[in-house]
Design a protein around this motif. Structure first.
Motif, PDB file in Angstrom:
ATOM      1  N   SER A 263       0.978  -1.127  -0.197  1.00  0.00           N
ATOM      2  CA  SER A 263       0.123   0.065  -0.008  1.00  0.00           C
ATOM      3  C   SER A 263       0.877   1.192  -0.089  1.00  0.00           C
ATOM      4  CB  SER A 263      -1.022   0.035   1.287  1.00  0.00           C
ATOM      5  OG  SER A 263      -1.797   1.088   1.411  1.00  0.00           O
ATOM      6  N   LEU A 264       1.054   1.766  -1.255  1.00  0.00           N
ATOM      7  CA  LEU A 264       1.882   3.107  -1.265  1.00  0.00           C
ATOM      8  C   LEU A 264       1.164   4.207  -0.671  1.00  0.00           C
ATOM      9  CD1 LEU A 264       3.428   2.879  -4.773  1.00  0.00           C
ATOM     10  CD2 LEU A 264       4.717   3.008  -2.878  1.00  0.00           C
ATOM     11  N   GLU A 265      -0.300   4.145  -0.980  1.00  0.00           N
ATOM     12  CA  GLU A 265      -1.084   5.373   0.029  1.00  0.00           C
ATOM     13  C   GLU A 265      -1.038   5.302   1.242  1.00  0.00           C
ATOM     14  OE1 GLU A 265      -2.025   3.162  -2.370  1.00  0.00           O
ATOM     15  OE2 GLU A 265      -2.172   4.328  -4.227  1.00  0.00           O
ATOM     16  N   GLY A 266      -1.039   4.117   1.905  1.00  0.00           N
ATOM     17  CA  GLY A 266      -1.051   4.000   3.192  1.00  0.00           C
ATOM     18  C   GLY A 266       0.655   4.328   3.999  1.00  0.00           C
ATOM     19  N   ALA A 267       1.363   3.897   2.998  1.00  0.00           N
ATOM     20  CA  ALA A 267       2.837   4.246   3.314  1.00  0.00           C
ATOM     21  C   ALA A 267       2.893   5.887   3.479  1.00  0.00           C
ATOM     22  CB  ALA A 267       3.785   3.605   2.702  1.00  0.00           C
ATOM     23  N   ALA A 268       2.263   6.435   2.505  1.00  0.00           N
ATOM     24  CA  ALA A 268       2.343   7.832   2.229  1.00  0.00           C
ATOM     25  C   ALA A 268       1.719   8.639   3.355  1.00  0.00           C
ATOM     26  CB  ALA A 268       1.917   8.330   1.084  1.00  0.00           C
ATOM     27  N   GLN A 269       0.581   8.148   3.783  1.00  0.00           N
ATOM     28  CA  GLN A 269      -0.107   8.764   4.777  1.00  0.00           C
ATOM     29  C   GLN A 269       0.764   8.468   6.271  1.00  0.00           C
ATOM     30  OE1 GLN A 269      -3.913   6.598   4.350  1.00  0.00           O
ATOM     31  NE2 GLN A 269      -4.676   7.976   3.038  1.00  0.00           N
ATOM     32  N   ILE A 270       1.336   7.588   6.204  1.00  0.00           N
ATOM     33  CA  ILE A 270       2.042   7.457   7.612  1.00  0.00           C
ATOM     34  C   ILE A 270       3.414   8.391   7.489  1.00  0.00           C
ATOM     35  CG2 ILE A 270       3.462   5.966   8.999  1.00  0.00           C
ATOM     36  CD1 ILE A 270       1.781   3.584   8.273  1.00  0.00           C
ATOM     37  N   ALA A 271       3.760   8.388   6.233  1.00  0.00           N
ATOM     38  CA  ALA A 271       4.843   9.335   6.258  1.00  0.00           C
ATOM     39  C   ALA A 271       4.558  10.953   6.344  1.00  0.00           C
ATOM     40  CB  ALA A 271       5.420   9.193   4.775  1.00  0.00           C
ATOM     41  N   ALA A 272       3.534  11.089   6.075  1.00  0.00           N
ATOM     42  CA  ALA A 272       2.892  12.416   6.029  1.00  0.00           C
ATOM     43  C   ALA A 272       2.917  12.861   7.541  1.00  0.00           C
ATOM     44  CB  ALA A 272       1.566  12.511   5.584  1.00  0.00           C
ATOM     45  N   VAL A 273       2.438  11.682   8.509  1.00  0.00           N
ATOM     46  CA  VAL A 273       2.563  12.065   9.849  1.00  0.00           C
ATOM     47  C   VAL A 273       3.933  12.150  10.445  1.00  0.00           C
ATOM     48  CG1 VAL A 273       1.835  10.881  11.994  1.00  0.00           C
ATOM     49  CG2 VAL A 273       0.307  10.439  10.224  1.00  0.00           C
ATOM     50  N   MET A 274       4.648  11.607   9.927  1.00  0.00           N
ATOM     51  CA  MET A 274       6.244  11.661  10.326  1.00  0.00           C
ATOM     52  C   MET A 274       6.642  12.943   9.893  1.00  0.00           C
ATOM     53  SD  MET A 274       7.837   7.989   9.553  1.00  0.00           S
ATOM     54  CE  MET A 274       9.669   8.641   9.891  1.00  0.00           C
ATOM     55  N   LEU A 275       6.237  13.582   8.808  1.00  0.00           N
ATOM     56  CA  LEU A 275       6.852  14.908   8.421  1.00  0.00           C
ATOM     57  C   LEU A 275       6.270  16.059   9.455  1.00  0.00           C
ATOM     58  CD1 LEU A 275       6.096  14.869   4.529  1.00  0.00           C
ATOM     59  CD2 LEU A 275       8.325  14.872   5.596  1.00  0.00           C
ATOM     60  N   VAL A 276       5.146  15.946  10.114  1.00  0.00           N
ATOM     61  CA  VAL A 276       4.902  16.693  10.955  1.00  0.00           C
ATOM     62  C   VAL A 276       5.909  16.812  12.168  1.00  0.00           C
ATOM     63  CG1 VAL A 276       2.715  17.255  12.683  1.00  0.00           C
ATOM     64  CG2 VAL A 276       2.287  16.500  10.457  1.00  0.00           C
ATOM     65  N   ILE A 277       6.065  15.420  12.431  1.00  0.00           N
ATOM     66  CA  ILE A 277       7.136  15.480  13.479  1.00  0.00           C
ATOM     67  C   ILE A 277       8.437  15.973  13.252  1.00  0.00           C
ATOM     68  CG2 ILE A 277       8.373  13.655  15.347  1.00  0.00           C
ATOM     69  CD1 ILE A 277       5.838  11.749  14.728  1.00  0.00           C
ATOM     70  N   VAL A 278       8.773  15.704  12.147  1.00  0.00           N
ATOM     71  CA  VAL A 278      10.060  16.321  11.468  1.00  0.00           C
ATOM     72  C   VAL A 278      10.269  17.755  11.716  1.00  0.00           C
ATOM     73  CG1 VAL A 278      11.480  16.499   9.798  1.00  0.00           C
ATOM     74  CG2 VAL A 278      10.902  14.160  10.173  1.00  0.00           C
ATOM     75  N   PHE A 279       9.014  18.329  11.215  1.00  0.00           N
ATOM     76  CA  PHE A 279       8.915  19.861  11.080  1.00  0.00           C
ATOM     77  C   PHE A 279       8.885  20.314  12.588  1.00  0.00           C
ATOM     78  CE2 PHE A 279       5.956  23.406  11.338  1.00  0.00           C
ATOM     79  CZ  PHE A 279       6.765  24.501  10.810  1.00  0.00           C
ATOM     80  N   LEU A 280       8.391  19.609  13.366  1.00  0.00           N
ATOM     81  CA  LEU A 280       8.364  19.957  14.853  1.00  0.00           C
ATOM     82  C   LEU A 280       9.703  19.715  15.547  1.00  0.00           C
ATOM     83  CD1 LEU A 280       5.155  18.468  16.411  1.00  0.00           C
ATOM     84  CD2 LEU A 280       5.693  20.892  15.712  1.00  0.00           C
ATOM     85  N   LEU A 281      10.704  18.996  14.966  1.00  0.00           N
ATOM     86  CA  LEU A 281      12.047  18.960  15.415  1.00  0.00           C
ATOM     87  C   LEU A 281      12.689  19.857  15.095  1.00  0.00           C
ATOM     88  CD1 LEU A 281      12.157  14.827  15.428  1.00  0.00           C
ATOM     89  CD2 LEU A 281      12.022  16.552  17.771  1.00  0.00           C
ATOM     90  N   LEU A 282      12.596  20.024  13.639  1.00  0.00           N
ATOM     91  CA  LEU A 282      13.400  21.119  12.912  1.00  0.00           C
ATOM     92  C   LEU A 282      13.108  22.525  13.582  1.00  0.00           C
ATOM     93  CD1 LEU A 282      15.337  21.312  10.621  1.00  0.00           C
ATOM     94  CD2 LEU A 282      13.452  21.709   8.854  1.00  0.00           C
ATOM     95  N   SER A 283      11.742  22.709  13.573  1.00  0.00           N
ATOM     96  CA  SER A 283      11.355  24.216  14.306  1.00  0.00           C
ATOM     97  C   SER A 283      12.199  24.334  15.554  1.00  0.00           C
ATOM     98  CB  SER A 283       9.954  24.232  14.310  1.00  0.00           C
ATOM     99  OG  SER A 283       9.339  24.227  13.231  1.00  0.00           O
TER     100      SER A 283
END
Length: 574
Positions: A263-283
């Protein structure tokens, strides 16, 4: 009739104005450098393309996978990820800050040795540490075998021993090899900021512990937060250690959802959640760095010996034992475990699979280092020619790749390259009647691109540091002699930047050799690097068969660690 001298008009000579101080990068006026600016735009777009692709795929999904993810995947994976990040942040903060304070504040035997040896764990990637810890703490490993022999235990029921294959075990592994990030940042602040204010506090009767907790620790807090944020990004990037130890993080969920469930779509949705965490850490990292301020002390003050309290013999021994423990965990155990295996498998040095993996790793790392260095020079040249806000913004965008976990980068890049290959193939079929097939997807080129995007910030930072050490008027002097901006760059700046360029190339080369997360997802069939060779053997429970490759990775990674530790070795007063 001439006028008297007293009646002659007075001529006022204007006072000479102070020359405008040239900027660190001499700005060339009156010329248009659209090529450099356009190159920076392309580099920034290339870095952002995987991120945008993941967000588009996640948003464009039909939504059928979200209920399953929200019910079965995200709660457990997100909870485990946040717990792991918390434990690693706590562990690296305590160990890194504690080691930095002991080395800076106290004098005891072997203090100079510990000052640089505490950086050695950086040479061990987390996945290698996990494989070594799994073997070392195993029931038949040296530690438990020694305990049974010492106390006469005969079975696991006779004693309790913690399971390394757990969340706390993964936190121990990652903490052991990443605490030097916090150690280095805290040590610098303690040295640069702690000299004068600590002296003032001591003259007012403050004890060393009170000076640390009430004065130096608050001063170093921004640097500590920045170091911990970097550690958490490395933790989020890891996939080899958490998979081997059976810890289901968001990174591992992306991997399993993509490959195991298709499931590429499911993996992309989990990755989108991780991007939020990455953005918070980067900030958090950027916020902490904005709050870092260093007092520009005079050179005589900076060369002076920092105030250190001489420890009594027993306390000095205790400090030495406390400092050697993180070195043994982060560097000693992996070298011991893999060294023991290699000593009984010397024939593996001539194993064709190991040789092929070594050649592949060196080739990919060399190409990545050359490409990354070229792009770093391109964007820095754009900054040099025009220090406009738009150019600086593009450089910041091009530097966000270092914060992207390899799994997210691989997923976004795979989708992007697949669409690009399909677009090129469609054009070739329409106009030439031929099919180009997959030009980038599933090839070694995709791994080079992924590593280039991820380590571009590393090369840019190293080259920029070297450029900032050069006199700011070199460009202006060359321009006054009739040289163009490009001639000045090639004839003057590049020769002077050779040490910085070499350092940047080495850092990117070594990080590419160690890289695993993106490689295992993007590699073509039969493609094997040193990292994937160790990973494949560990996945089938034969860590010993990848010991030679593991030691080669550690030996390669020692090079930048030595470069990083060299000032600590020479500085006998710090």
């Amino acid at each position: 009739m001439p006028q008297p001298a007293s009646c002659q008009p007075m001529t006022v000579t204007p006072l000479p104005t102070a020359p405008e101080r040239p900027s660190r990068f001499a700005r060339v006026r009156g010329e248009r450098h659209l090529g450099a600016f356009a190159g920076s735009v392309l580099v920034a777009l290339a870095v952002l393309l995987p991120i945008l692709t993941i967000l588009l795929v996640a948003a464009g999904s039909s939504g059928d996978t979200w209920p399953h993810l929200l019910r079965y995947v995200l709660p457990r994976s997100a909870g485990t990820t946040f717990l792991l990040l918390f434990l690693v942040a706590l562990g690296t903060g305590i160990v890194g800050v504690g080691c930095a304070w002991v080395v800076v504040a106290y004098d005891f035997p072997l203090r100079s040795f510990f000052a640089w040896a505490l950086v050695l764990p950086l040479a061990v990637p987390p996945y290698l540490a996990a494989y070594a810890f799994g073997e070392f703490f195993h029931y038949v490993g040296p530690l438990q075998s020694g305990l049974r022999a010492l106390f006469g235990f005969t079975s696991p029921r006779d004693y309790w021993f913690p399971d390394i294959r757990s969340t706390w075990g993964a936190a121990l592994v990652v903490t052991s090899v990443t605490f030097p990030y916090v150690y280095l940042t805290a040590r610098v602040v303690f040295l640069m900021q702690g000299r004068n204010i600590a002296d003032v506090a001591r003259t007012l009767g403050a004890t060393p512990s009170r000076v640390f907790f009430r004065i130096l620790l608050p001063v170093a807090r921004p640097a500590i937060v920045a170091g911990i944020a970097l550690v958490m990004m490395e933790t989020l990037n890891d996939i080899g250690a958490v998979e081997y130890l059976g810890v289901r993080t968001l990174t591992l969920s992306v991997y399993s959802t993509w490959l195991n469930q298709g499931s590429l779509e499911g993996a992309a949705q989990i990755a989108a959640v991780m991007l939020v965490i990455v953005f918070l850490l980067l900030s958090a990292e950027q916020w902490a760095r904005r709050k870092q301020r260093f007092h520009a002390a005079r050179g005589t003050q900076m060369r002076s010996r920092p105030p250190r309290a001489r420890l009594a013999p027993m306390r000095g021994l205790t400090a030495s034992v406390a400092l050697i423990v993180p070195i043994l965990f982060g560097f000693g155990i992996p070298v011991y475990v893999f060294g023991q295996y290699v000593s009984r498998r010397l024939y593996q040095f001539s194993d064709p699979q190991v040789l092929q993996a070594f050649v592949t790793s060196v080739t990919v790392a060399a190409i990545t280092a050359a490409l990354t260095l070229t792009l770093a020079l391109l964007i820095l040249n754009a900054v040099r020619l025009s220090r406009g806000a738009s150019t600086m913004f593009l450089v910041r965008l091009a530097s966000v790749g270092y914060a992207l976990p390899g799994t997210i980068l691989a997923l976004g890049l795979l989708l992007s390259l697949a669409r690009l290959d399909n677009f090129i193939d469609g054009l070739a079929r329409s106009f030439a009647g031929v099919s180009t097939g997959l030009l980038l997807t599933g090839t070694a080129a995709s791994i080079v691109i992924a590593c280039t995007i991820r380590f571009l910030a590393l090369a840019e930072s190293a080259v920029r540091s070297g450029l900032e050490k050069l006199p700011p008027n070199l460009d202006l002097a060359a321009r006054s002699l009739g040289k163009s901006a490009n001639q000045s760059a090639f004839m003057i700046l590049l020769p002077l930047l050779k040490p910085a360029l070499l350092t940047a190339a080495i850092l990117v080369f070594v990080d590419t050799v160690k890289e695993l997360s993106a490689t295992i997802l993007l590699r073509p069939f039969g493609f094997r690097t040193l990292a994937t060779h160790v990973y494949e053997n560990a996945s089938r429970g034969a860590v010993e068969d990848g010991a030679v490759a593991a030691l080669l990775i550690i030996a390669t990674a020692i090079v930048p660690v030595i470069l990083l530790s060299r000032p600590l070795m020479r500085d006998h007063n710090t």
